[in-house]
Design a protein around this motif. Structure first.
Motif, PDB file in Angstrom:
ATOM      1  N   ALA A   1       0.812  -1.212   0.000  1.00  0.00           N
ATOM      2  CA  ALA A   1       0.000   0.000   0.000  1.00  0.00           C
ATOM      3  C   ALA A   1       0.845   1.261   0.000  1.00  0.00           C
ATOM      4  O   ALA A   1       0.444   2.290  -0.531  1.00  0.00           O
ATOM      5  N   MET A   2       2.053   1.182   0.619  1.00  0.00           N
ATOM      6  CA  MET A   2       2.895   2.363   0.741  1.00  0.00           C
ATOM      7  C   MET A   2       3.945   2.453  -0.358  1.00  0.00           C
ATOM      8  O   MET A   2       4.760   3.360  -0.362  1.00  0.00           O
ATOM      9  N   GLU A   3       3.940   1.518  -1.296  1.00  0.00           N
ATOM     10  CA  GLU A   3       4.998   1.451  -2.289  1.00  0.00           C
ATOM     11  C   GLU A   3       4.476   1.742  -3.685  1.00  0.00           C
ATOM     12  O   GLU A   3       3.361   1.378  -4.032  1.00  0.00           O
ATOM     13  N   ASN A   4       5.312   2.380  -4.499  1.00  0.00           N
ATOM     14  CA  ASN A   4       4.971   2.432  -5.906  1.00  0.00           C
ATOM     15  C   ASN A   4       5.438   1.137  -6.551  1.00  0.00           C
ATOM     16  O   ASN A   4       6.269   0.408  -6.010  1.00  0.00           O
ATOM     17  N   LEU A   5       4.915   0.836  -7.708  1.00  0.00           N
ATOM     18  CA  LEU A   5       5.147  -0.461  -8.337  1.00  0.00           C
ATOM     19  C   LEU A   5       6.621  -0.698  -8.639  1.00  0.00           C
ATOM     20  O   LEU A   5       7.141  -1.794  -8.425  1.00  0.00           O
ATOM     21  N   ASP A   6       7.317   0.332  -9.121  1.00  0.00           N
ATOM     22  CA  ASP A   6       8.728   0.168  -9.470  1.00  0.00           C
ATOM     23  C   ASP A   6       9.568  -0.196  -8.253  1.00  0.00           C
ATOM     24  O   ASP A   6      10.428  -1.081  -8.310  1.00  0.00           O
ATOM     25  N   THR A   7       9.330   0.495  -7.136  1.00  0.00           N
ATOM     26  CA  THR A   7      10.085   0.223  -5.912  1.00  0.00           C
ATOM     27  C   THR A   7       9.809  -1.182  -5.408  1.00  0.00           C
ATOM     28  O   THR A   7      10.725  -1.908  -5.005  1.00  0.00           O
ATOM     29  N   LEU A   8       8.547  -1.574  -5.427  1.00  0.00           N
ATOM     30  CA  LEU A   8       8.164  -2.900  -4.957  1.00  0.00           C
ATOM     31  C   LEU A   8       8.770  -3.987  -5.833  1.00  0.00           C
ATOM     32  O   LEU A   8       9.294  -4.987  -5.332  1.00  0.00           O
ATOM     33  N   GLU A   9       8.729  -3.795  -7.143  1.00  0.00           N
ATOM     34  CA  GLU A   9       9.273  -4.795  -8.059  1.00  0.00           C
ATOM     35  C   GLU A   9      10.786  -4.916  -7.907  1.00  0.00           C
ATOM     36  O   GLU A   9      11.337  -6.016  -7.984  1.00  0.00           O
ATOM     37  N   ALA A  10      11.456  -3.784  -7.681  1.00  0.00           N
ATOM     38  CA  ALA A  10      12.909  -3.810  -7.499  1.00  0.00           C
ATOM     39  C   ALA A  10      13.278  -4.579  -6.233  1.00  0.00           C
ATOM     40  O   ALA A  10      14.214  -5.390  -6.233  1.00  0.00           O
ATOM     41  N   ALA A  11      12.543  -4.323  -5.146  1.00  0.00           N
ATOM     42  CA  ALA A  11      12.804  -5.026  -3.889  1.00  0.00           C
ATOM     43  C   ALA A  11      12.505  -6.514  -4.032  1.00  0.00           C
ATOM     44  O   ALA A  11      13.263  -7.364  -3.553  1.00  0.00           O
ATOM     45  N   GLN A  12      11.398  -6.836  -4.698  1.00  0.00           N
ATOM     46  CA  GLN A  12      11.028  -8.238  -4.884  1.00  0.00           C
ATOM     47  C   GLN A  12      12.065  -8.964  -5.735  1.00  0.00           C
ATOM     48  O   GLN A  12      12.399 -10.129  -5.477  1.00  0.00           O
ATOM     49  N   SER A  13      12.598  -8.274  -6.748  1.00  0.00           N
ATOM     50  CA  SER A  13      13.611  -8.882  -7.607  1.00  0.00           C
ATOM     51  C   SER A  13      14.875  -9.216  -6.816  1.00  0.00           C
ATOM     52  O   SER A  13      15.459 -10.302  -6.973  1.00  0.00           O
ATOM     53  N   LYS A  14      15.298  -8.294  -5.955  1.00  0.00           N
ATOM     54  CA  LYS A  14      16.478  -8.544  -5.120  1.00  0.00           C
ATOM     55  C   LYS A  14      16.223  -9.697  -4.155  1.00  0.00           C
ATOM     56  O   LYS A  14      17.096 -10.546  -3.925  1.00  0.00           O
ATOM     57  N   PHE A  15      15.021  -9.720  -3.588  1.00  0.00           N
ATOM     58  CA  PHE A  15      14.671 -10.781  -2.644  1.00  0.00           C
ATOM     59  C   PHE A  15      14.650 -12.137  -3.344  1.00  0.00           C
ATOM     60  O   PHE A  15      15.141 -13.140  -2.814  1.00  0.00           O
ATOM     61  N   ASP A  16      14.111 -12.170  -4.557  1.00  0.00           N
ATOM     62  CA  ASP A  16      14.083 -13.415  -5.329  1.00  0.00           C
ATOM     63  C   ASP A  16      15.499 -13.895  -5.634  1.00  0.00           C
ATOM     64  O   ASP A  16      15.774 -15.105  -5.615  1.00  0.00           O
ATOM     65  N   ASP A  17      16.401 -12.942  -5.924  1.00  0.00           N
ATOM     66  CA  ASP A  17      17.794 -13.311  -6.193  1.00  0.00           C
ATOM     67  C   ASP A  17      18.432 -13.956  -4.967  1.00  0.00           C
ATOM     68  O   ASP A  17      19.200 -14.919  -5.083  1.00  0.00           O
ATOM     69  N   ILE A  18      18.120 -13.407  -3.789  1.00  0.00           N
ATOM     70  CA  ILE A  18      18.658 -13.970  -2.548  1.00  0.00           C
ATOM     71  C   ILE A  18      18.124 -15.382  -2.332  1.00  0.00           C
ATOM     72  O   ILE A  18      18.867 -16.314  -2.010  1.00  0.00           O
ATOM     73  N   LEU A  19      16.820 -15.554  -2.532  1.00  0.00           N
ATOM     74  CA  LEU A  19      16.195 -16.854  -2.306  1.00  0.00           C
ATOM     75  C   LEU A  19      16.611 -17.897  -3.337  1.00  0.00           C
ATOM     76  O   LEU A  19      16.522 -19.099  -3.078  1.00  0.00           O
ATOM     77  N   SER A  20      17.060 -17.445  -4.499  1.00  0.00           N
ATOM     78  CA  SER A  20      17.446 -18.384  -5.553  1.00  0.00           C
ATOM     79  C   SER A  20      18.887 -18.861  -5.419  1.00  0.00           C
ATOM     80  O   SER A  20      19.342 -19.694  -6.214  1.00  0.00           O
TER      81      SER A  20
ATOM     82  N   ASP B   1      18.144  -1.498   0.527  1.00  0.00           N
ATOM     83  CA  ASP B   1      17.279  -0.368   0.856  1.00  0.00           C
ATOM     84  C   ASP B   1      16.158  -0.775   1.798  1.00  0.00           C
ATOM     85  O   ASP B   1      15.950  -1.948   2.092  1.00  0.00           O
ATOM     86  N   SER B   2      15.419   0.229   2.255  1.00  0.00           N
ATOM     87  CA  SER B   2      14.378  -0.004   3.260  1.00  0.00           C
ATOM     88  C   SER B   2      13.276  -0.922   2.751  1.00  0.00           C
ATOM     89  O   SER B   2      12.718  -1.716   3.507  1.00  0.00           O
ATOM     90  N   SER B   3      12.939  -0.830   1.465  1.00  0.00           N
ATOM     91  CA  SER B   3      11.879  -1.680   0.916  1.00  0.00           C
ATOM     92  C   SER B   3      12.276  -3.151   0.965  1.00  0.00           C
ATOM     93  O   SER B   3      11.468  -4.015   1.313  1.00  0.00           O
ATOM     94  N   LEU B   4      13.526  -3.440   0.622  1.00  0.00           N
ATOM     95  CA  LEU B   4      14.005  -4.819   0.657  1.00  0.00           C
ATOM     96  C   LEU B   4      14.080  -5.334   2.089  1.00  0.00           C
ATOM     97  O   LEU B   4      13.685  -6.471   2.373  1.00  0.00           O
ATOM     98  N   ILE B   5      14.568  -4.500   3.003  1.00  0.00           N
ATOM     99  CA  ILE B   5      14.678  -4.923   4.402  1.00  0.00           C
ATOM    100  C   ILE B   5      13.296  -5.187   4.991  1.00  0.00           C
ATOM    101  O   ILE B   5      13.076  -6.173   5.702  1.00  0.00           O
ATOM    102  N   LEU B   6      12.349  -4.316   4.677  1.00  0.00           N
ATOM    103  CA  LEU B   6      10.990  -4.511   5.167  1.00  0.00           C
ATOM    104  C   LEU B   6      10.392  -5.785   4.583  1.00  0.00           C
ATOM    105  O   LEU B   6       9.683  -6.531   5.262  1.00  0.00           O
TER     106      LEU B   6
END
Length: 217
Positions: free
Chosen positions: A18-37, A58-63
Motif C-alpha cells: 500500500a505504501m509502495e509504488n510499483l517500481d520500488t516494490l518490483e525492485a525489492a522483490q527482484s532482489k529478494f528473489d535473487d537472494i532466495l534463488s 534499501d528499506s523496501s528490501l529490508i521490510l
C-alpha cells in the motif's frame, strides 16, 4: 536449500504494498528473489553483504525480508527447514544493515533521544528537504523524505514485534523501552497525518500498527 524457501514463500503474501509504488516494490522483490534463488546459505549471505556494500540494501528490501520472516516464524504449515533459512537471511540482513548506517537510522536515534515532544516535532519538520527551487540550508544535516522515514519506522516496529529481545536497530536506547516504542508510534502517526495524507501518499486502507501502546508516564 534456499530454493526450498523460495518455493514455500511463493504462496505467502509477505509484503504490504500500500505504501509502495510499483517500481520500488518490483525492485525489492527482484532482489529478494535473487537472494532466495541462491544455491546455499553462504551464497545468500554473500549476496546480502554485496547489496549492503553497494548501498542497495534499501528499506523496501529490508521490510520485505522482515515480513517474510514474520510470515514463516509462527506458521504451522511451513517446514522447519524453511524457517531456519528465513531466520538466517533475516539475521544476516540485520547485521549488514548495521554496517550501512543509513541516514534515517541516525535521524531516528536523534529524534528518539529528545524528551520534549515539541522539540521532537520541530526537529522532524527540519528533517525533510525543502521543495524544488529552494536551497538546502545546512549541507551537513541529515535529510530524508516523509515516505522513506515512515518506512524505516515501520521496519523498526516490525523488528520490535518480531523479536523484542533482539531489536538492535536503535542503539541509543533498548527497543524494549516502552518510552521508545511510544515515541516511534507518535512519530509514525505525525508523519502520516502531517506529511503523507496531505500529499496523498498514505493509503486510506493502511491499518497497520493503528493500535497504540499504553501511555507511559
Amino acid at each position: 536449500m534456499v530454493r526450498l524457501a523460495a518455493r514455500s514463500l511463493s504462496a505467502v503474501r509477505v509484503y504490504d504494498c500500500a505504501m509502495e509504488n510499483l517500481d520500488t516494490l518490483e525492485a525489492a522483490q527482484s532482489k529478494f528473489d535473487d537472494i532466495l534463488s541462491c544455491s546455499s546459505l553462504e551464497a545468500a549471505s554473500d549476496k546480502i553483504n554485496k547489496l549492503a556494500k553497494a548501498k542497495e540494501l534499501d528499506s523496501s528490501l529490508i521490510l520485505l525480508i522482515n515480513r517474510a520472516w514474520a510470515a514463516v516464524k509462527d506458521s504451522t504449515t511451513m517446514r522447519n527447514e524453511v524457517k531456519d533459512i528465513m531466520y538466517h537471511i533475516y539475521k544476516v540482513t540485520r547485521k549488514a544493515l548495521k554496517s550501512m548506517a543509513p541516514p534515517e537510522i541516525k535521524l531516528l536515534k536523534y529524534l528518539l533521544n529528545m524528551a520534549d515532544p515539541e522539540e521532537r516535532f520541530t526537529a522532524l519538520a527540519t528533517a525533510f528537504p525543502p521543495g524544488a527551487g529552494h536551497a538546502v540550508k545546512d549541507a551537513t544535516a541529515l535529510y530524508t523524505t516523509p515516505k522513506e522515514l515512515h518506512k524505516w519506522i515501520k521496519m523498526m516496529l516490525d523488528a520490535y514485534q518480531l523479536n523484542k529481545q533482539e531489536t538492535d536497530l536503535v542503539e541509543a536506547r533498548q527497543m524494549s523501552d516502552p518510552m521508545v516504542i511510544q515515541r516511534l508510534f507518535v512519530l509514525k502517526e505525525t508523519i502520516e497525518q502531517e506529511y503523507m495524507k496531505q500529499n496523498n501518499v498514505l493509503d486510506e486502507k493502511d491499518e497497520e500498527f493503528k493500535t497504540e501502546p499504553e501511555s507511559v508516564d
